[in-house]
Write an enzyme that holds these catalytic residues in place. Sequence first.
Site, PDB file in Angstrom:
ATOM      1  N   GLY A 230       0.820  -1.176   0.056  1.00 35.29           N
ATOM      2  CA  GLY A 230      -0.138  -0.121   0.116  1.00 35.29           C
ATOM      3  C   GLY A 230       1.010   1.671  -0.028  1.00 35.29           C
TER       4      GLY A 230
ATOM      5  N   LYS B 195       4.452   2.560   9.706  1.00 35.86           N
ATOM      6  CA  LYS B 195       5.704   3.377   9.174  1.00 35.86           C
ATOM      7  C   LYS B 195       4.610   4.943  10.317  1.00 35.86           C
ATOM      8  CE  LYS B 195       8.384   2.289   5.439  1.00 35.86           C
ATOM      9  NZ  LYS B 195       7.711   1.906   4.726  1.00 35.86           N
TER      10      LYS B 195
ATOM     11  N   THR C 145      -1.168  -1.970   7.915  1.00 31.54           N
ATOM     12  CA  THR C 145      -2.297  -3.193   7.259  1.00 31.54           C
ATOM     13  C   THR C 145      -1.699  -3.669   5.920  1.00 31.54           C
ATOM     14  OG1 THR C 145      -2.904  -0.873   6.207  1.00 31.54           O
ATOM     15  CG2 THR C 145      -4.003  -1.084   8.163  1.00 31.54           C
TER      16      THR C 145
ATOM     17  N   ASN D  66      -3.375  -4.485   2.812  1.00 32.03           N
ATOM     18  CA  ASN D  66      -3.996  -3.804   0.960  1.00 32.03           C
ATOM     19  C   ASN D  66      -4.222  -4.999   0.031  1.00 32.03           C
ATOM     20  OD1 ASN D  66      -3.451  -1.030   1.771  1.00 32.03           O
ATOM     21  ND2 ASN D  66      -1.736  -1.540   2.260  1.00 32.03           N
TER      22      ASN D  66
ATOM     23  N   GLU E 217      -8.136  -1.304   3.350  1.00 33.22           N
ATOM     24  CA  GLU E 217      -6.845  -1.601   4.129  1.00 33.22           C
ATOM     25  C   GLU E 217      -7.327  -2.345   5.352  1.00 33.22           C
ATOM     26  OE1 GLU E 217      -4.419   1.812   4.673  1.00 33.22           O
ATOM     27  OE2 GLU E 217      -5.387   2.633   3.020  1.00 33.22           O
TER      28      GLU E 217
ATOM     29  N   HIS F 181      -3.451  -8.867  15.555  1.00 31.01           N
ATOM     30  CA  HIS F 181      -2.541 -10.169  16.066  1.00 31.01           C
ATOM     31  C   HIS F 181      -1.219  -9.402  15.454  1.00 31.01           C
ATOM     32  CE1 HIS F 181      -0.504 -14.113  16.771  1.00 31.01           C
ATOM     33  NE2 HIS F 181      -0.168 -13.864  15.324  1.00 31.01           N
TER      34      HIS F 181
ATOM     35  N   TYR G 223       3.174 -10.151   2.389  1.00 30.75           N
ATOM     36  CA  TYR G 223       2.950  -9.797   0.846  1.00 30.75           C
ATOM     37  C   TYR G 223       3.067 -10.506   0.000  1.00 30.75           C
ATOM     38  CZ  TYR G 223       4.738  -4.444   2.884  1.00 30.75           C
ATOM     39  OH  TYR G 223       4.237  -3.902   3.488  1.00 30.75           O
TER      40      TYR G 223
ATOM     41  N   ARG H 121     -18.000   2.921  11.522  1.00 28.46           N
ATOM     42  CA  ARG H 121     -18.615   4.248  11.150  1.00 28.46           C
ATOM     43  C   ARG H 121     -18.309   4.168   9.999  1.00 28.46           C
ATOM     44  NH1 ARG H 121     -13.305   6.608  11.579  1.00 28.46           N
ATOM     45  NH2 ARG H 121     -11.805   5.904  12.217  1.00 28.46           N
TER      46      ARG H 121
END
Length: 170
Positions: free
Chosen positions: A15, A21, A27, A29, A79, A84, A91, A104
């Site tokens: 992503g 970072k 996440t 992607n 994302e 965990h 990747y 939300r």
Amino acid sequence: MKSLPYFCRGEVIRGFGRGSKELGIPTANFPDLVVDTLPADIGTGIYYGWACVDNGDVYKMVMSIGWNPYYKNTKKSMETHVIHTFKEDFYGEILSVVMVGYIRPERSYNSLAEALIAAINNDIEEAKAQLEVPEHLKLRDDNFLTSAPSPSSALPPTSASTSQTIMNGH
């Protein structure tokens, strides 16, 4: 949302590199093919559910679908933050998710450190709590999560194989 629970899978792609970072919240992607085939009633916002990398263990997850207003993205993304701690990046692996519920709408924030990170952490806590509800907990054991094809058999996708290897839908 009549499309929930929603089942999807795809190869984890790189992503923007902001999750780990800048936010300290890694996440995974999904590729455009998965994002572009979401049902119309699954709008932008924050969702919760279950996730599995390849045929590994099933974990709780929280997912952002949208344009991430704080960053002013021009391309819609999905994302997934798997709740965990993994020892390394995954990747190229196949991520299977069951989106169970909605938390939300997507929002823009004035600050990265305070408002956005606090909101994400609140979303994670909300997901953890909601996934303990019996009707959501039972989806953790769905065969979809542990029946992912290997990355080499899943890619490259073709129109004939897409529904079975990349996207499984509702």
